[in-house]
Design a protein around this motif. Sequence first.
Motif: not given
Length: 305
Positions: A198-199, A207-214, A238-246, A270-271
């Motif tokens: 989730a992003a 999000r722009q920081h994460v995109q630069a890291a990608e 928390e729902a166990g659906l996956g990860y979130a980068l923040t 970068i992160l």
Amino acid sequence: MQELFDSRRVHYFQQIVASGSVRAAAEQLGVEPSAVSRAVALLEKECGMSLLERRGRGVVPTDAGRLLATYARRQLDVQATFYAEVDNLRHASRGHVDMVLGEGMLDLFFEPLIADFVRGHPQVTLAVHVASTAGSVDLIVEDRAHIGLVFQPPHDVRLRSHRSTPSAPIQAIVHRSHPLARIGRPLQLSDLLDYPGAAMMDSFGVRQHVQAAEVSEQVQLRNVVTTSSFKLLWQFAEAGLGYALTTASAPYTSRIGMPDVVALPMANPILNRGSTHVMTRVGRHLSPAVNALLAHLVEGLESRG
């Protein structure tokens, strides 16, 4: 100094822009709609351009109308600065400040930084807008916010950064039972590729920081949810659906009440090197109240290192 436009007509026009229709503006002003229409017609004659266009049941400003609204706001800003400075000489500091910051900064900066200012300046009113990085920049350069706390702002000659401070690193937020929580080392983005993420939306600095890291790691993450809410990212994890980068600062994590969620460090530099800036528009006149909050924020960020 002679005014460029009749102030009453401009006031009527501003009320139309704020209300969305001539009739609604007339009700707010306590005049007949015909008087409001005549005022706009005279303004359009002086400008030689249309200022409003019909949209559905109401009206919106044209490009020329937006320029006039911006001009009027800036003229009022200069006038307000004059009166506020004169008033400040006679009385205790008073006035109004519009500020903007990201949702994720509320827990970081409201208590004690912003709250202390409110306590110490009971005669100053404060309007706090919550927006993305792009939205914050727009509010500042359009003079709808005096001051912004902006995460990783773009390089823009219209913006002035008065102080910056390192932000909390961007981390992978997961449920403690998630396989990523068992790796036991700082994660590469490639470690996340097998899992849904989730992003934040593209207008947010995170999000722009994460995109630069990608780009730096030559990977493309699989986001199944994008959002404008930082809280939703944590709920996703928390729902166990996956990860979130923040970002995952200690003040925030202590308040969200999600004991089964953990924040995992990321290896990409970068992160780990974001920054938050106290910003205003270059050349804008700032009232004593605005300057007081600006100085308070700068001092507060300096004390944080």
